[in-house]
Design a protein around this motif. Structure first.
Motif, PDB file in Angstrom:
ATOM      1  N   LYS A  85      -6.873   5.868  -2.473  1.00  0.00           N
ATOM      2  CA  LYS A  85      -7.831   6.778  -1.841  1.00  0.00           C
ATOM      3  C   LYS A  85      -7.304   8.211  -1.792  1.00  0.00           C
ATOM      4  O   LYS A  85      -8.060   9.139  -1.509  1.00  0.00           O
ATOM      5  CB  LYS A  85      -8.165   6.293  -0.428  1.00  0.00           C
ATOM      6  CG  LYS A  85      -8.900   4.958  -0.412  1.00  0.00           C
ATOM      7  CD  LYS A  85      -9.164   4.477   1.001  1.00  0.00           C
ATOM      8  CE  LYS A  85      -9.937   3.158   0.999  1.00  0.00           C
ATOM      9  NZ  LYS A  85     -10.184   2.650   2.368  1.00  0.00           N
ATOM     10  N   PHE A 113      -8.390   4.335   6.009  1.00  0.00           N
ATOM     11  CA  PHE A 113      -7.530   3.321   5.407  1.00  0.00           C
ATOM     12  C   PHE A 113      -7.787   1.975   6.072  1.00  0.00           C
ATOM     13  O   PHE A 113      -7.804   1.869   7.297  1.00  0.00           O
ATOM     14  CB  PHE A 113      -6.056   3.702   5.552  1.00  0.00           C
ATOM     15  CG  PHE A 113      -5.724   5.065   5.020  1.00  0.00           C
ATOM     16  CD1 PHE A 113      -5.970   5.378   3.689  1.00  0.00           C
ATOM     17  CD2 PHE A 113      -5.188   6.043   5.843  1.00  0.00           C
ATOM     18  CE1 PHE A 113      -5.694   6.642   3.179  1.00  0.00           C
ATOM     19  CE2 PHE A 113      -4.897   7.308   5.348  1.00  0.00           C
ATOM     20  CZ  PHE A 113      -5.152   7.611   4.014  1.00  0.00           C
ATOM     21  N   HIS A 124       0.869  -1.176   0.000  1.00  0.00           N
ATOM     22  CA  HIS A 124       0.000   0.000   0.000  1.00  0.00           C
ATOM     23  C   HIS A 124       0.909   1.231   0.000  1.00  0.00           C
ATOM     24  O   HIS A 124       1.600   1.502   0.987  1.00  0.00           O
ATOM     25  CB  HIS A 124      -0.915   0.019   1.225  1.00  0.00           C
ATOM     26  CG  HIS A 124      -1.821  -1.167   1.316  1.00  0.00           C
ATOM     27  ND1 HIS A 124      -2.982  -1.254   0.587  1.00  0.00           N
ATOM     28  CD2 HIS A 124      -1.720  -2.314   2.029  1.00  0.00           C
ATOM     29  CE1 HIS A 124      -3.575  -2.406   0.862  1.00  0.00           C
ATOM     30  NE2 HIS A 124      -2.828  -3.067   1.727  1.00  0.00           N
ATOM     31  N   GLU A 141      -4.314   0.987  -0.723  1.00  0.00           N
ATOM     32  CA  GLU A 141      -5.030   2.039  -0.004  1.00  0.00           C
ATOM     33  C   GLU A 141      -4.599   3.442  -0.429  1.00  0.00           C
ATOM     34  O   GLU A 141      -5.316   4.411  -0.195  1.00  0.00           O
ATOM     35  CB  GLU A 141      -4.843   1.872   1.508  1.00  0.00           C
ATOM     36  CG  GLU A 141      -5.566   0.677   2.082  1.00  0.00           C
ATOM     37  CD  GLU A 141      -7.069   0.799   1.930  1.00  0.00           C
ATOM     38  OE1 GLU A 141      -7.692   1.567   2.673  1.00  0.00           O
ATOM     39  OE2 GLU A 141      -7.627   0.119   1.035  1.00  0.00           O
TER      40      GLU A 141
END
Length: 293
Positions: A59, A291, A2, A56
């Motif tokens: 985002k 997250f 991530h 993540e």
């Protein structure tokens, strides 16, 4: 996995192809399936910094789209093309080649808030179709002017028929349009022959890798060595340390009250684990982006 992989995008590669290259690297390296997206379109004729968000970090891709960018670009005077770069057909010519002093003198006119008309060959949509698709079909494409901000603009180098500049610009700025308008203001015409993005948000060429290095890291199952942490996309905002109980409340979508932190956005952490991008207001903390980590 991530975080961010910063590509030094080569000439001719589209932004979506850059995303595909990272997906392929993850797959070939045996890392599994992750969401992947880019943090700002870069023209195929441009090179340089292309942030790719993994997992993540996707985002935060929208936040990256809104960030300032820095470009180096070269204007060749004397010819204007329909695409405003090397790929197009010549549509206007001029024998006027401005001096470096004349170029520098005109730059303050293009510094600060300005209006510019995007290139006909752009990805903007007109009646549901991409402008470049309509232009390639021979249709007349008329795009409305838009307000953008040129935060800094400087002459880096010059030649008898060209000038190389560096520009720090707001989102939505088209460098090809900026080059066209600078040439017109100098009483001539021109087109972009080199365009390189040297910074996008917090990311610079120092952390960018080539497609070859990406592929080699995937084959050696060392792709994590190329991955910048999720936090790297938020280095312009302060961290907010939470207790495990506070982190749990935020993960459940609840707000925190009575938190001693200045108003504004923060990067909330439970130890070293990212929890959320949050907004603090009068001691209240609300989640902007959570997250799942």
């Amino acid at each position: 996995m991530h975080g961010w992989i910063i590509l030094d995008k080569p000439l001719g590669l589209g932004s979506t192809q850059g995303v595909s290259a990272v997906k392929r690297a993850l797959r070939e390296g045996g890392y599994g399936r992750y969401k992947v997206g880019h943090g700002g379109t870069l023209d195929p004729r441009a090179t340089g910094v292309l942030p790719i968000a993994v997992g993540e970090a996707t985002k935060l891709a929208g936040r990256m789209l809104d960030s300032d960018k820095i470009y180096d670009f070269t204007i060749r005077f004397g010819r204007e093309t329909d695409t405003l770069d090397l790929e197009g057909q010549v549509i206007a010519e001029s024998e006027v080649c401005p001096s470096p002093a004349e170029v520098e003198k005109i730059l303050p006119r293009f510094t600060g808030p300005i209006d510019q008309v995007p290139p006909a060959y752009s990805a903007l949509k007109v009646d549901g179709e991409r402008a470049y698709d309509l232009a390639r079909k021979g249709a007349e494409v008329t795009l409305a002017s838009r307000a953008v901000t040129i935060r800094a603009l400087a002459l880096r180098d010059s030649a008898p028929d060209s000038a190389t500049l560096t520009a720090r610009v707001s989102k939505g700025t088209y460098i090809r349009s900026l080059a066209r308008d600078i040439a017109h203001a100098l009483g001539t015409v021109g087109h972009v022959t080199m365009l390189r993005r040297v910074k996008a948000g917090p990311f610079t060429l120092d952390s960018a890798i080539s497609l070859d290095k990406l592929a080699d890291a995937a084959k050696g199952q060392r792709l994590e060595d190329c991955l910048l942490p999720l936090r790297a996309g938020l280095d312009d905002i302060p961290a907010l340390s939470l207790t495990p109980d506070q982190a749990g409340l935020l993960r459940q979508g609840q707000k925190l009250v009575g938190i001693a932190a200045v108003d504004g956005q923060h990067f909330a952490l439970d130890g070293d684990t990212p929890v959320a991008l949050v907004e603090v207001s009068d001691g209240d903390v609300r989640v902007v982006r959570g997250f799942n980590l």
